[in-house]
Motif scaffolding. Structure first.
Motif, mmCIF file in Angstrom:
data_model
loop_
_atom_site.group_PDB
_atom_site.id
_atom_site.type_symbol
_atom_site.label_atom_id
_atom_site.label_comp_id
_atom_site.label_asym_id
_atom_site.label_seq_id
_atom_site.Cartn_x
_atom_site.Cartn_y
_atom_site.Cartn_z
ATOM 1 N N SER A 41 0.866 -1.186 0.000
ATOM 2 C CA SER A 41 0.000 0.000 0.000
ATOM 3 C C SER A 41 0.898 1.231 0.000
ATOM 4 C CB SER A 41 -0.817 0.060 1.284
ATOM 5 O OG SER A 41 -1.715 -0.987 1.366
ATOM 6 N N ALA A 42 0.281 2.398 -0.108
ATOM 7 C CA ALA A 42 1.009 3.654 0.067
ATOM 8 C C ALA A 42 1.323 3.831 1.555
ATOM 9 C CB ALA A 42 0.150 4.806 -0.416
ATOM 10 N N MET A 43 2.337 4.643 1.859
ATOM 11 C CA MET A 43 2.642 4.934 3.271
ATOM 12 C C MET A 43 1.400 5.571 3.904
ATOM 13 S SD MET A 43 6.487 6.389 2.556
ATOM 14 C CE MET A 43 7.179 6.499 4.204
ATOM 15 N N SER A 44 1.148 5.253 5.184
ATOM 16 C CA SER A 44 -0.130 5.670 5.784
ATOM 17 C C SER A 44 -0.331 7.183 5.686
ATOM 18 C CB SER A 44 -0.228 5.217 7.241
ATOM 19 O OG SER A 44 0.872 5.692 7.947
ATOM 20 N N GLY A 45 -1.533 7.589 5.379
ATOM 21 C CA GLY A 45 -1.870 9.011 5.277
ATOM 22 C C GLY A 45 -1.671 9.589 3.886
#
Ligand code: ADP
Ligand code: ASP
Ligand code: MG
Length: 403
Positions: A41-45
């Motif tokens: 996934s993308a880095m959180s946020g």
């Protein structure tokens, strides 16, 4: 040699330090002589920030550009992971979805993966490489980038496992498995060691965000077992499966709750054929998802009250659509923004009578008022005031011996 698909969620790759840590997990599987495929996934946020940016550019942001924008977060995390794996001496490279490609069908923002071309991946795996693939995205038949719904990297992992014929598909996240209720919301929740696809699908659809609902559906359709584990601590996780082996005899497996629901009541609407259809048609045309619906029995044979729930984000638009609807007449519209749906889920319900009564009694004993009820074969949902959610989860947890 076994092939394992490892998926890492946003928090698991949320910082440089976290990326270094998960690379150790990847190295562990590689050392055990597996062929390892990584989905990230993308880095959180990051994805939320991209959504905000699109809104500040335009409140009518082009749908294809929106997907092109949202899919950028995954490119960053995958390149960082591959770079770190190289740094610790492992052969690795990143792959964007279009480079394979991961082919999708359906509308932007909620496409579904139909095919993954794995030829290049297989060659790379045979050479001992670790492919790191962007979750959440694909390309359509117009060669445009697409995304497959928020939290969609779960579904990418499952479809990759299908097309690469992996023996194992492990979802690494920030909790060490699927719990009887959200462990962040209810501290006494217990980890479930095994859960059926159907139960997980209900839990996910009813608000347990640990797995994305579409991904569970894909796993069920393709009979792929999923393991949910923590990337933070080394502990046994949860197996999501269709196999009936070694299940406990719990009647209720888990409790889910939703956030950001709103209830609308149309008071004094004409009670005649076609009224419900006239109300819901414009909502459907505007892609507003209606969830629970109840219509009261008409007292005078002429008019009735209709109550339904939607996501609070859609409230303003829904209110407008009803007010502008020339095909219905009514006396009053009322809204409640602070409602939540609490559901109990378990296949044991099918063979055990009296579950509905026990649920209602447990809530009544805590003086929790039920606003709307809906049921299916393996779940019972009630709509209650959001302020009572924690209390309801605790009461139901106790009633069904989940503690
Ligand atoms: P990721 O970024 O790894 O995809 P998510 O945030 O999508 O992680 O999902 C993990 C979160 O799901 C947990 O932090 C937890 O708060 C939440 N959650 C909700 N319901 C449950 C449940 N029944 N069991 C485990 N986690 C749950
Ligand atoms: N980055 C995407 C999202 O935040 C996909 C995912 O995390 O699975 O929704
Ligand atoms: Mg997730």
């Amino acid at each position: 040699m076994k092939t394992v698909v490892l998926k890492f969620g946003g928090t698991s790759v949320g910082s440089i330090d976290r990326i270094k840590k998960i690379c150790k997990i990847i190295a562990f599987y590689k050392k055990k002589r597996n062929k390892v495929v990584v989905i990230s996934s993308a880095m959180s946020g990051v994805t939320n920030e991209l959504v905000k940016k699109s809104k500040s550019i335009s409140n009518n942001f082009d749908k294809a550009e929106y997907d092109a924008l949202l899919s950028t977060g995954e490119q960053v995390s995958c390149a960082l992971i591959a770079g770190r794996l190289n740094h610790i001496g492992l052969k690795s490279r990143s792959w964007m979805s279009w480079q394979l490609p991961i082919v999708t069908e359906g509308p932007y923002s909620s496409s579904r993966i139909s095919r993954v071309v794995v030829k290049e991946l297989n060659n790379y795996l045979r050479q001992g490489g670790i492919p790191v693939i962007t979750g959440f995205q694909g390309i359509n038949n117009k060669f445009r980038l697409t995304t497959i719904g928020r939290s969609g990297s779960d579904a990418t992992a499952i479809m990759l496992a299908k097309f690469i014929k992996a023996e194992d598909c492990i979802i690494y996240t920030d909790v060490d498995g699927v719990y009887t209720a959200d462990p962040k919301q209810y501290k006494k929740a217990k980890k479930i060691s095994k859960i059926y696809y159907d139960e997980m699908l209900e839990m996910a659809s009813l608000g347990s965000k640990v797995m994305q609902p579409t991904s569970v559906q894909d796993a069920k359709l393709n009979n792929i077992d999923i393991k949910v584990k923590s990337s933070f601590i080394l502990r046994p996780g949860t197996l999501i499966t269709g196999s009936k082996k070694n299940f406990s005899d719990q009647i209720i497996t888990g409790i889910s709750s939703t956030k950001n629901d709103a209830k609308i009541t149309i008071v004094g609407v004409k009670d005649k054929p076609g009224v419900a259809a006239s109300i819901f048609k414009p909502l459907s045309n505007n892609l507003i998802n209606v969830d629970m619906v109840v219509q009261n029995i008409s007292q005078n044979g002429q008019d009735t009250d209709l109550t339904f729930t939607i996501k609070s984000d859609d409230l303003k638009k829904t209110e407008k659509l009803i007010q502008q609807n020339r095909n219905i007449t009514y006396k009053k519209l009322t809204f409640d923004k602070n409602v939540s749906k609490v559901s109990i889920i378990g296949v044991g319900m099918i063979t055990t009578p009296g579950i509905t009564f026990r649920m209602f009694q447990a809530l009544a004993s805590k003086k929790i008022n039920i606003l709307v009820i809906s049921t299916s074969e393996i779940k019972i949902s009630v709509l209650i005031s959001s302020k009572n959610v924690k209390k309801a989860i605790a009461a139901l947890h106790k009633e069904f011996n989940l503690n």
